[in-house]
Design a protein around this motif. Structure first.
Motif, PDB file in Angstrom:
ATOM      1  N   TRP A 292      -3.877   3.268 120.679  1.00 27.33           N
ATOM      2  CA  TRP A 292      -3.902   1.823 120.468  1.00 27.33           C
ATOM      3  C   TRP A 292      -2.520   1.384 120.003  1.00 27.33           C
ATOM      4  O   TRP A 292      -1.973   1.952 119.061  1.00 27.33           O
ATOM      5  CB  TRP A 292      -4.929   1.442 119.404  1.00 27.33           C
ATOM      6  CG  TRP A 292      -6.346   1.575 119.845  1.00 27.33           C
ATOM      7  CD1 TRP A 292      -7.216   2.552 119.493  1.00 27.33           C
ATOM      8  CD2 TRP A 292      -7.070   0.691 120.704  1.00 27.33           C
ATOM      9  NE1 TRP A 292      -8.430   2.333 120.078  1.00 27.33           N
ATOM     10  CE2 TRP A 292      -8.372   1.198 120.825  1.00 27.33           C
ATOM     11  CE3 TRP A 292      -6.736  -0.472 121.382  1.00 27.33           C
ATOM     12  CZ2 TRP A 292      -9.348   0.575 121.602  1.00 27.33           C
ATOM     13  CZ3 TRP A 292      -7.705  -1.089 122.154  1.00 27.33           C
ATOM     14  CH2 TRP A 292      -8.991  -0.573 122.259  1.00 27.33           C
ATOM     15  N   VAL A 293      -1.953   0.398 120.669  1.00 27.17           N
ATOM     16  CA  VAL A 293      -0.631  -0.121 120.315  1.00 27.17           C
ATOM     17  C   VAL A 293      -0.671  -1.644 120.316  1.00 27.17           C
ATOM     18  O   VAL A 293      -1.597  -2.256 120.843  1.00 27.17           O
ATOM     19  CB  VAL A 293       0.466   0.381 121.284  1.00 27.17           C
ATOM     20  CG1 VAL A 293       0.644   1.885 121.168  1.00 27.17           C
ATOM     21  CG2 VAL A 293       0.172  -0.011 122.703  1.00 27.17           C
ATOM     22  N   GLY A 294       0.364  -2.256 119.753  1.00 28.11           N
ATOM     23  CA  GLY A 294       0.467  -3.712 119.704  1.00 28.11           C
ATOM     24  C   GLY A 294       0.823  -4.288 121.066  1.00 28.11           C
ATOM     25  O   GLY A 294       1.203  -3.573 121.994  1.00 28.11           O
ATOM     26  N   PRO A 295       0.737  -5.608 121.212  1.00 30.55           N
ATOM     27  CA  PRO A 295       1.000  -6.246 122.501  1.00 30.55           C
ATOM     28  C   PRO A 295       2.401  -6.040 123.053  1.00 30.55           C
ATOM     29  O   PRO A 295       2.595  -6.056 124.248  1.00 30.55           O
ATOM     30  CB  PRO A 295       0.746  -7.726 122.229  1.00 30.55           C
ATOM     31  CG  PRO A 295      -0.123  -7.766 121.049  1.00 30.55           C
ATOM     32  CD  PRO A 295       0.237  -6.572 120.232  1.00 30.55           C
ATOM     33  N   GLY A 296       3.401  -5.817 122.225  1.00 28.53           N
ATOM     34  CA  GLY A 296       4.766  -5.654 122.717  1.00 28.53           C
ATOM     35  C   GLY A 296       5.127  -4.223 123.087  1.00 28.53           C
ATOM     36  O   GLY A 296       6.250  -3.957 123.487  1.00 28.53           O
ATOM     37  N   GLN A 297       4.188  -3.276 122.994  1.00 29.12           N
ATOM     38  CA  GLN A 297       4.479  -1.871 123.233  1.00 29.12           C
ATOM     39  C   GLN A 297       3.697  -1.362 124.434  1.00 29.12           C
ATOM     40  O   GLN A 297       2.770  -2.011 124.912  1.00 29.12           O
ATOM     41  CB  GLN A 297       4.108  -1.039 122.006  1.00 29.12           C
ATOM     42  CG  GLN A 297       4.855  -1.450 120.760  1.00 29.12           C
ATOM     43  CD  GLN A 297       4.307  -0.749 119.533  1.00 29.12           C
ATOM     44  OE1 GLN A 297       3.141  -0.427 119.454  1.00 29.12           O
ATOM     45  NE2 GLN A 297       5.181  -0.509 118.569  1.00 29.12           N
ATOM     46  N   LYS A 298       4.083  -0.161 124.930  1.00 32.46           N
ATOM     47  CA  LYS A 298       3.382   0.481 126.036  1.00 32.46           C
ATOM     48  C   LYS A 298       2.462   1.564 125.504  1.00 32.46           C
ATOM     49  O   LYS A 298       2.808   2.288 124.583  1.00 32.46           O
ATOM     50  CB  LYS A 298       4.366   1.145 126.995  1.00 32.46           C
ATOM     51  CG  LYS A 298       5.075   0.221 127.915  1.00 32.46           C
ATOM     52  CD  LYS A 298       5.894   1.023 128.903  1.00 32.46           C
ATOM     53  CE  LYS A 298       6.649   0.119 129.842  1.00 32.46           C
ATOM     54  NZ  LYS A 298       7.451   0.891 130.791  1.00 32.46           N
ATOM     55  N   SER A 299       1.295   1.686 126.120  1.00 29.59           N
ATOM     56  CA  SER A 299       0.371   2.777 125.829  1.00 29.59           C
ATOM     57  C   SER A 299       0.388   3.704 127.044  1.00 29.59           C
ATOM     58  O   SER A 299       0.129   3.260 128.157  1.00 29.59           O
ATOM     59  CB  SER A 299      -1.035   2.231 125.594  1.00 29.59           C
ATOM     60  OG  SER A 299      -1.940   3.288 125.374  1.00 29.59           O
TER      61      SER A 299
END
Length: 116
Positions: free
Chosen positions: A91-98
């Motif tokens: 799980w990551v924030g909206p500005g990052q890539k998973s």
């Protein structure tokens, strides 16, 4: 003595009220941010299926976190039966890539992005 306790309690409530007001105004701004999340898949240098998800600001729904989900088929055994594995990215924030990747000798069955 009593006046001192009341004064301390009043100062604490004023301090908490100011901090609470700052949090109240910041929360709606984060909740109002809407994102469109998409998942993408490709092959790496060794031929393993990989997938990643990203979120871009725009129309959509309010997103706090997102992750990528990939389904991989693996052929096993002498009779070559197919096992399906579902792997989840972090799980990551909206500005990052998973990112997530299947193992060797796997085939891509599907991929998607999950949000919360």
């Amino acid at each position: 003595m009593r006046w001192g306790k009341k004064f301390a309690a009043g100062a604490l409530s004023v301090t908490m009220g100011a901090a609470g007001a700052g949090l109240v105004t910041a929360a709606p701004a984060q909740a109002a941010a809407k994102y469109t999340c998409k998942a993408y898949a490709s092959m790496d240098k060794l031929g393993r299926p990989t997938a990643y998800s990203t979120c871009k600001a725009g129309s959509g729904k309010a997103v706090k976190q997102h992750r990528v989900v990939i389904k991989c088929d693996q052929v096993q055994g002498a009779r070559e039966h197919v096992m399906t594995w579902t792997l989840y990215g972090p799980w990551v924030g909206p500005g990052q890539k998973s990112n997530v990747r299947c193992g060797t000798k796997n085939f891509l069955r599907g991929f998607s992005a999950q949000t919360k």
